[in-house]
Write a protein that holds these residues in place. Structure first.
Motif, PDB file in Angstrom:
ATOM      1  N   HIS A  31       1.462  -0.571   0.093  1.00  0.00           N
ATOM      2  CA  HIS A  31      -0.532  -0.304  -0.156  1.00  0.00           C
ATOM      3  C   HIS A  31       0.503   1.662   0.073  1.00  0.00           C
ATOM      4  CE1 HIS A  31      -3.614  -2.281   0.788  1.00  0.00           C
ATOM      5  NE2 HIS A  31      -3.207  -2.757   1.459  1.00  0.00           N
ATOM      6  N   THR A  32       0.602   2.420  -0.465  1.00  0.00           N
ATOM      7  CA  THR A  32       1.008   3.456  -0.827  1.00  0.00           C
ATOM      8  C   THR A  32       0.084   4.268  -0.359  1.00  0.00           C
ATOM      9  OG1 THR A  32       0.144   4.203  -2.595  1.00  0.00           O
ATOM     10  CG2 THR A  32       2.209   2.907  -2.177  1.00  0.00           C
ATOM     11  N   ASP A  33       0.875   6.081  -0.112  1.00  0.00           N
ATOM     12  CA  ASP A  33      -0.020   6.744   0.048  1.00  0.00           C
ATOM     13  C   ASP A  33      -0.593   8.065  -0.695  1.00  0.00           C
ATOM     14  OD1 ASP A  33       1.883   8.721  -0.785  1.00  0.00           O
ATOM     15  OD2 ASP A  33       3.103   8.933   1.064  1.00  0.00           O
ATOM     16  N   ASN A  41       2.360   5.056  -7.677  1.00  0.00           N
ATOM     17  CA  ASN A  41       1.481   4.101  -6.412  1.00  0.00           C
ATOM     18  C   ASN A  41       1.716   2.501  -6.703  1.00  0.00           C
ATOM     19  OD1 ASN A  41       1.682   6.482  -4.064  1.00  0.00           O
ATOM     20  ND2 ASN A  41       0.402   7.408  -5.430  1.00  0.00           N
ATOM     21  N   ARG A  73      -2.797   3.623  -4.217  1.00  0.00           N
ATOM     22  CA  ARG A  73      -3.418   5.002  -2.997  1.00  0.00           C
ATOM     23  C   ARG A  73      -4.861   4.279  -3.232  1.00  0.00           C
ATOM     24  NH1 ARG A  73      -2.495   9.899  -5.464  1.00  0.00           N
ATOM     25  NH2 ARG A  73      -3.528   9.843  -7.854  1.00  0.00           N
ATOM     26  N   LEU A  76      -6.950   3.713   1.606  1.00  0.00           N
ATOM     27  CA  LEU A  76      -6.126   4.644   2.582  1.00  0.00           C
ATOM     28  C   LEU A  76      -6.912   4.328   4.171  1.00  0.00           C
ATOM     29  CD1 LEU A  76      -6.404   7.796   0.414  1.00  0.00           C
ATOM     30  CD2 LEU A  76      -4.080   6.273   0.222  1.00  0.00           C
ATOM     31  N   ASP A  79      -7.013   9.842   5.305  1.00  0.00           N
ATOM     32  CA  ASP A  79      -8.041  10.439   4.077  1.00  0.00           C
ATOM     33  C   ASP A  79      -8.312  11.920   4.147  1.00  0.00           C
ATOM     34  OD1 ASP A  79      -9.835  10.098   5.120  1.00  0.00           O
ATOM     35  OD2 ASP A  79     -11.200   9.204   4.028  1.00  0.00           O
ATOM     36  N   CYS A  81      -5.564  13.819   5.126  1.00  0.00           N
ATOM     37  CA  CYS A  81      -4.061  14.812   5.665  1.00  0.00           C
ATOM     38  C   CYS A  81      -4.211  16.605   4.600  1.00  0.00           C
ATOM     39  CB  CYS A  81      -2.823  14.100   5.213  1.00  0.00           C
ATOM     40  SG  CYS A  81      -2.713  12.698   6.285  1.00  0.00           S
ATOM     41  N   ASN A  92       0.673  11.309   7.059  1.00  0.00           N
ATOM     42  CA  ASN A  92       0.418  10.030   5.186  1.00  0.00           C
ATOM     43  C   ASN A  92       0.768   8.891   5.807  1.00  0.00           C
ATOM     44  OD1 ASN A  92      -2.030  10.059   3.588  1.00  0.00           O
ATOM     45  ND2 ASN A  92      -0.725  12.147   2.756  1.00  0.00           N
ATOM     46  N   SER A  93       1.582   8.264   7.210  1.00  0.00           N
ATOM     47  CA  SER A  93       2.705   7.622   7.038  1.00  0.00           C
ATOM     48  C   SER A  93       1.842   6.041   7.202  1.00  0.00           C
ATOM     49  CB  SER A  93       3.628   7.601   8.372  1.00  0.00           C
ATOM     50  OG  SER A  93       3.430   8.155   9.273  1.00  0.00           O
ATOM     51  N   ASN A  95      -0.402   5.258   6.079  1.00  0.00           N
ATOM     52  CA  ASN A  95      -0.685   4.567   4.834  1.00  0.00           C
ATOM     53  C   ASN A  95       0.842   4.027   3.704  1.00  0.00           C
ATOM     54  OD1 ASN A  95      -3.477   5.677   4.120  1.00  0.00           O
ATOM     55  ND2 ASN A  95      -2.560   7.495   3.787  1.00  0.00           N
ATOM     56  N   ARG A  96       1.676   4.295   3.811  1.00  0.00           N
ATOM     57  CA  ARG A  96       2.515   3.434   3.174  1.00  0.00           C
ATOM     58  C   ARG A  96       2.759   2.211   4.740  1.00  0.00           C
ATOM     59  NH1 ARG A  96       3.780   8.637   4.184  1.00  0.00           N
ATOM     60  NH2 ARG A  96       4.924   8.648   5.388  1.00  0.00           N
TER      61      ARG A  96
END
Length: 107
Positions: A31-33, A41, A73, A76, A79, A81, A92-93, A95-96
Motif C-alpha cells: 500500500h502507498t499514500d 503508487n 493508494r 487508505l 484520508d 491529511c 500519511n505515514s 498509509n505506507r
C-alpha cells in the motif's frame, strides 16, 4: 531495520513449523499514500510487496505459496491529511504499509 524484520520472519516461520502448521498461501499486499500518480503508487506498492515476499522466502517459506499485489493508494487508512508537503508526508505515514495475509491449517 530489514535485519530485524528478517529475524522476526524467521522466528515466526520456525514457530509455525514447530507447532505443525501447514501454510496454504500467503498474500502480500503493498500500500502507498495518496501523494504522487496512480501509476507511481501502483509500482511502489508492488515493490514493497515484492521486498517482503523476498524476505519471507529468505526466512524459509516456499516460493510458490506467496503471492504479491499492489493496492497503491486505493485502501487508505488516513484520508484527511492537509498542509504542506512535509506535513502530508508525516500525516500519511500509516498509509505506507505492507499487509500479510496467512492462510494455514494444522497438520
Amino acid at each position: 531495520m530489514f535485519a530485524r524484520i528478517g529475524l522476526f520472519f524467521r522466528q515466526v516461520v520456525n514457530e509455525l513449523k514447530k507447532d505443525g502448521v501447514a501454510l496454504d498461501r500467503i498474500d502480500v499486499v503493498g500500500h502507498t499514500d495518496p501523494i504522487g500518480t496512480d501509476a507511481a503508487n501502483e509500482t511502489l506498492g508492488l515493490m514493497r510487496a515484492q521486498t517482503v515476499r523476498q524476505m519471507l522466502i529468505e526466512s524459509g517459506l516456499s516460493v510458490g505459496s506467496i503471492t504479491v499485489q499492489s493496492k497503491g493508494r486505493r485502501e487508505l487508512l488516513i484520508d484527511d491529511c492537509l498542509g504542506d508537503r512535509p506535513h502530508l508526508i508525516a500525516c500519511n505515514s500509516p498509509n505506507r504499509r505492507v499487509v500479510i495475509q496467512v492462510y494455514a491449517r494444522r497438520e
